[in-house]
Design a protein around this motif. Structure first.
Motif, PDB file in Angstrom:
ATOM      1  N   THR A 143       0.753  -1.366  -0.199  1.00 12.06           N
ATOM      2  CA  THR A 143      -0.121   0.015  -0.039  1.00 12.06           C
ATOM      3  C   THR A 143       0.890   1.142  -0.029  1.00 12.06           C
ATOM      4  OG1 THR A 143      -1.789   1.038   1.122  1.00 12.06           O
ATOM      5  CG2 THR A 143      -0.321   0.117   2.653  1.00 12.06           C
ATOM      6  N   VAL A 144       1.933   1.306   0.693  1.00  7.26           N
ATOM      7  CA  VAL A 144       2.784   2.530   0.728  1.00  7.26           C
ATOM      8  C   VAL A 144       3.568   2.581  -0.702  1.00  7.26           C
ATOM      9  CG1 VAL A 144       4.970   3.315   1.809  1.00  7.26           C
ATOM     10  CG2 VAL A 144       3.317   2.140   3.437  1.00  7.26           C
ATOM     11  N   GLY A 145       3.951   1.637  -1.301  1.00  3.50           N
ATOM     12  CA  GLY A 145       4.685   1.664  -2.691  1.00  3.50           C
ATOM     13  C   GLY A 145       3.557   2.187  -3.651  1.00  3.50           C
ATOM     14  N   ILE A 146       2.685   1.614  -3.650  1.00  3.45           N
ATOM     15  CA  ILE A 146       1.400   1.965  -4.683  1.00  3.45           C
ATOM     16  C   ILE A 146       1.023   3.458  -4.567  1.00  3.45           C
ATOM     17  CG2 ILE A 146      -0.975   1.369  -5.564  1.00  3.45           C
ATOM     18  CD1 ILE A 146      -0.226  -1.572  -4.828  1.00  3.45           C
ATOM     19  N   ALA A 147       0.922   3.715  -3.269  1.00  2.00           N
ATOM     20  CA  ALA A 147       0.391   5.385  -3.111  1.00  2.00           C
ATOM     21  C   ALA A 147       1.372   6.256  -3.611  1.00  2.00           C
ATOM     22  CB  ALA A 147      -0.097   5.428  -1.512  1.00  2.00           C
ATOM     23  N   THR A 148       2.901   6.080  -3.120  1.00  2.00           N
ATOM     24  CA  THR A 148       3.903   6.495  -3.597  1.00  2.00           C
ATOM     25  C   THR A 148       4.261   6.717  -5.033  1.00  2.00           C
ATOM     26  OG1 THR A 148       5.008   6.001  -1.550  1.00  2.00           O
ATOM     27  CG2 THR A 148       6.294   7.102  -2.976  1.00  2.00           C
ATOM     28  N   ALA A 149       3.999   5.456  -5.805  1.00  2.00           N
ATOM     29  CA  ALA A 149       4.157   5.524  -7.060  1.00  2.00           C
ATOM     30  C   ALA A 149       3.070   6.473  -7.863  1.00  2.00           C
ATOM     31  CB  ALA A 149       3.814   3.802  -7.417  1.00  2.00           C
ATOM     32  N   ARG A 150       1.626   6.327  -7.372  1.00  2.00           N
ATOM     33  CA  ARG A 150       0.754   7.282  -8.089  1.00  2.00           C
ATOM     34  C   ARG A 150       0.892   8.664  -7.835  1.00  2.00           C
ATOM     35  NH1 ARG A 150      -1.316   7.792 -11.030  1.00  2.00           N
ATOM     36  NH2 ARG A 150      -3.328   8.592 -10.597  1.00  2.00           N
ATOM     37  N   LEU A 151       1.564   9.151  -6.634  1.00  2.00           N
ATOM     38  CA  LEU A 151       1.654  10.408  -6.415  1.00  2.00           C
ATOM     39  C   LEU A 151       3.064  10.902  -7.218  1.00  2.00           C
ATOM     40  CD1 LEU A 151       1.406  10.302  -2.614  1.00  2.00           C
ATOM     41  CD2 LEU A 151       0.041  11.679  -4.160  1.00  2.00           C
ATOM     42  N   LEU A 152       3.964  10.127  -7.424  1.00  2.00           N
ATOM     43  CA  LEU A 152       5.088  10.423  -8.557  1.00  2.00           C
ATOM     44  C   LEU A 152       4.597  10.692  -9.970  1.00  2.00           C
ATOM     45  CD1 LEU A 152       7.786   8.062  -6.840  1.00  2.00           C
ATOM     46  CD2 LEU A 152       7.906  10.559  -6.911  1.00  2.00           C
ATOM     47  N   GLN A 153       3.653   9.567 -10.051  1.00  2.00           N
ATOM     48  CA  GLN A 153       3.094   9.784 -11.668  1.00  2.00           C
ATOM     49  C   GLN A 153       2.270  10.996 -11.745  1.00  2.00           C
ATOM     50  OE1 GLN A 153       0.681   6.397 -11.806  1.00  2.00           O
ATOM     51  NE2 GLN A 153       2.259   5.311 -13.191  1.00  2.00           N
ATOM     52  N   GLU A 154       1.463  11.506 -10.840  1.00  2.00           N
ATOM     53  CA  GLU A 154       0.935  12.646 -10.865  1.00  2.00           C
ATOM     54  C   GLU A 154       1.792  13.952 -10.876  1.00  2.00           C
ATOM     55  OE1 GLU A 154      -1.847  12.902  -7.522  1.00  2.00           O
ATOM     56  OE2 GLU A 154      -2.881  11.222  -7.948  1.00  2.00           O
ATOM     57  N   SER A 155       2.891  13.785 -10.799  1.00  2.00           N
ATOM     58  CA  SER A 155       3.931  14.789 -10.878  1.00  2.00           C
ATOM     59  C   SER A 155       4.802  14.632 -11.753  1.00  2.00           C
ATOM     60  CB  SER A 155       4.841  15.005  -9.356  1.00  2.00           C
ATOM     61  OG  SER A 155       4.101  15.366  -8.343  1.00  2.00           O
ATOM     62  N   GLY A 156       4.389  13.903 -12.873  1.00  2.00           N
ATOM     63  CA  GLY A 156       5.084  13.628 -14.049  1.00  2.00           C
ATOM     64  C   GLY A 156       6.375  12.714 -14.243  1.00  2.00           C
ATOM     65  N   CYS A 157       6.468  11.989 -13.160  1.00  2.00           N
ATOM     66  CA  CYS A 157       7.475  10.740 -13.155  1.00  2.00           C
ATOM     67  C   CYS A 157       7.193   9.696 -13.787  1.00  2.00           C
ATOM     68  CB  CYS A 157       7.996  10.694 -11.987  1.00  2.00           C
ATOM     69  SG  CYS A 157       8.445  11.809 -11.117  1.00  2.00           S
ATOM     70  N   GLU A 158       8.294   8.990 -14.370  1.00  2.00           N
ATOM     71  CA  GLU A 158       7.833   7.672 -15.077  1.00  2.00           C
ATOM     72  C   GLU A 158       8.272   6.578 -14.105  1.00  2.00           C
ATOM     73  OE1 GLU A 158       9.855   6.728 -18.823  1.00  2.00           O
ATOM     74  OE2 GLU A 158       9.419   8.768 -19.454  1.00  2.00           O
ATOM     75  N   VAL A 159       7.321   5.769 -13.391  1.00  2.00           N
ATOM     76  CA  VAL A 159       7.697   4.997 -12.452  1.00  2.00           C
ATOM     77  C   VAL A 159       7.699   3.281 -12.914  1.00  2.00           C
ATOM     78  CG1 VAL A 159       7.165   4.274 -10.123  1.00  2.00           C
ATOM     79  CG2 VAL A 159       6.763   6.640 -10.718  1.00  2.00           C
ATOM     80  N   THR A 160       8.999   2.763 -12.404  1.00  2.00           N
ATOM     81  CA  THR A 160       8.945   1.175 -12.621  1.00  2.00           C
ATOM     82  C   THR A 160       8.808   0.684 -11.282  1.00  2.00           C
ATOM     83  OG1 THR A 160      10.177   1.387 -14.713  1.00  2.00           O
ATOM     84  CG2 THR A 160       9.951  -0.647 -13.868  1.00  2.00           C
ATOM     85  N   ILE A 161       7.913  -0.056 -10.935  1.00  2.00           N
ATOM     86  CA  ILE A 161       8.054  -0.809  -9.517  1.00  2.00           C
ATOM     87  C   ILE A 161       8.785  -2.261  -9.832  1.00  2.00           C
ATOM     88  CG2 ILE A 161       6.461  -2.179  -7.895  1.00  2.00           C
ATOM     89  CD1 ILE A 161       4.189  -0.006  -8.309  1.00  2.00           C
TER      90      ILE A 161
END
Ligand SMILES: Cc1cc2nc3c(=O)[nH]c(=O)nc-3n(C[C@H](O)[C@H](O)[C@H](O)COP(=O)(O)OP(=O)(O)OC[C@H]3O[C@@H](n4cnc5c(N)ncnc54)[C@H](O)[C@@H]3O)c2cc1C
Length: 382
Positions: A123-141
């Protein structure tokens, strides 16, 4: 005639009118006595839980990732990699996920890098990943496991931002302000998740004790609290509840329907172009081998061996899951047991054993909690 006598007399009169001369009685008059029926009986009706060992369909033991000083949120430089930590949330990881995710996001954005490796799919990783995407980051989990094979799936799912979040005797004084910032951010974020297939929702929470408890685990009264964030806890008088107990309170609290919540956010993550790679990190060299320069660490308890975090300790918690019951939509805390009614089942638990790595469910623990709640339900009026 006092008000109570009036209602008692009004019920048979109302029924008589309803059967004999329905057509000449206005509708409101017919419904009036019926509406007050439960008030006449002197307590508010609350549906009873159907409790027996044969209704238990699942038992789990999850390990809360506890750090006495609080979650690790610092930045570490390892060779040419910048590691931004976000792990060790104890019993509050669901509640704080967006808040510590936001703190982490700000640290990532300060690097000006946009391609981010994020370790862990809880839950921590997914929420953090979504917030990073909202700020324009390309995220790979990069993750060893995905839901449902993660600790986050083994949680109760209640708003409890201060539950086992730290040991106040060990945490630095400045931690409280960090916790408050994270809690406020998370709280606000959850209000935007209301009404979406109930992935997050509000529910009534009862605390039922024989005497005024010093502390209600998981139901408030923890070391950290923010006045005014949740509606006030209300003490109920003997005629306002059906329990056989001297101290009963009710308040509204938030809860999370864990399976649909995780699916919702993971689907959103993919929809926004995120990638999930099954990839276990066994040692620091595995991080060094990743293509991204910025690495966000949300591995929960899994961070312990990789980063040699001696402070990170499991606090095990057992839950027993009963078949869902559609009329039960409340949570309850009592001495030695509690339950929460989610869409996927009614979860009974939960204990906390510090330092325990064993995830085998204990039959005695299940029988104990079922026994306590079964007695409470049996003694309930109605
Ligand atoms: C019984 C119980 C009840 C709880 N109730 C609540 C509650 O009501 N409210 C609340 O707020 N919190 C609650 N919690 C706490 C909450 O569940 C945790 O704080 C939270 O799940 C931690 O989330 P996480 O994403 O950090 O960790 P996890 O869910 O453990 O996710 C970690 C991720 O990292 C991955 N990973 C681990 N090691 C590696 C590795 N070496 N390489 C690659 N990937 C790796 C895992 O596969 C996983 O995807 C409860 C916990 C328990 C056990």
């Amino acid at each position: 005639m006092n008000r109570r006598n009036f209602f008692e007399k009004a019920i048979p009169a109302g029924f008589a009118l309803g059967t004999v001369a329905t057509s000449c009685v206005p509708k409101t008059q017919l419904q009036y006595p019926d509406k007050h029926f439960h008030i006449n009986r002197g307590y508010h009706q609350i549906p009873k839980l159907r409790l027996s060992m044969d209704r238990i369909v699942k038992e789990t033991v999850g390990l809360r990732p506890f750090r006495a000083s609080g979650p690790r949120l610092d930045v570490e430089q390892l060779g040419n990699k910048t590691i931004i930590h976000n792990y060790g949330h104890g019993g509050s990881g669901w509640s704080l996920s967006w808040g510590t995710g936001n703190i982490t996001r700000n640290k990532v954005l300060a690097t000006n890098e946009k391609k981010i490796a994020l370790l862990g799919c809880g839950t921590v990783g997914i929420a953090t990943a979504r917030l990073l995407q909202e700020s324009g980051c390309e995220v790979t989990i990069y993750t060893k496991d995905v839901p449902p094979n993660i600790t986050s799936n083994l949680a109760t799912g209640t708003w409890s931002p201060a539950s086992r979040v730290c040991d106040v005797k060990v945490a630095k004084p400045e931690f409280k302000a960090i916790w408050e910032e994270a809690t406020r951010f998370s709280f606000r974020r959850f209000q935007f998740l209301l009404g979406m297939n109930d992935i997050a929702c509000w529910a009534e929470e009862y605390s039922v004790f024989n005497e005024t408890p010093a502390y209600i685990p998981g139901a408030g009264g923890e070391d950290f609290e923010i006045e005014g964030l949740l509606p006030e806890r209300v003490r109920l008088g003997a005629k306002e509840h059906p329990f056989k107990a001297g101290y009963v309170t009710r308040r509204s609290n938030m809860m999370f329907n864990i399976p649909t919540y995780l699916r919702h956010h993971l689907t959103d993550f993919m929809m926004f172009g995120g990638k999930v790679k099954i990839h276990e990190i066994k040692k620091l060299e595995d991080i060094d081998a990743l293509p991204e320069k910025i690495v966000v660490n949300c591995m929960g308890l899994g961070a312990k061996p990789v980063f040699n975090d001696t402070e990170l300790t499991p606090v095990s918690g057992q839950l027993s899951c009963l078949i869902p019951q559609s009329d039960i939509n409340y949570k309850l805390y009592t001495q030695g047991a509690n339950f929460i009614s989610r869409k996927d089942g009614i979860y009974i638990g939960s204990n906390g054993i510090v330092g325990n790595w064993d995830t085998t469910p204990s039959k005695e623990q299940t029988e104990k909690t079922v026994g306590i709640l079964e007695k409470l339900m049996r003694e309930m009026k109605g």
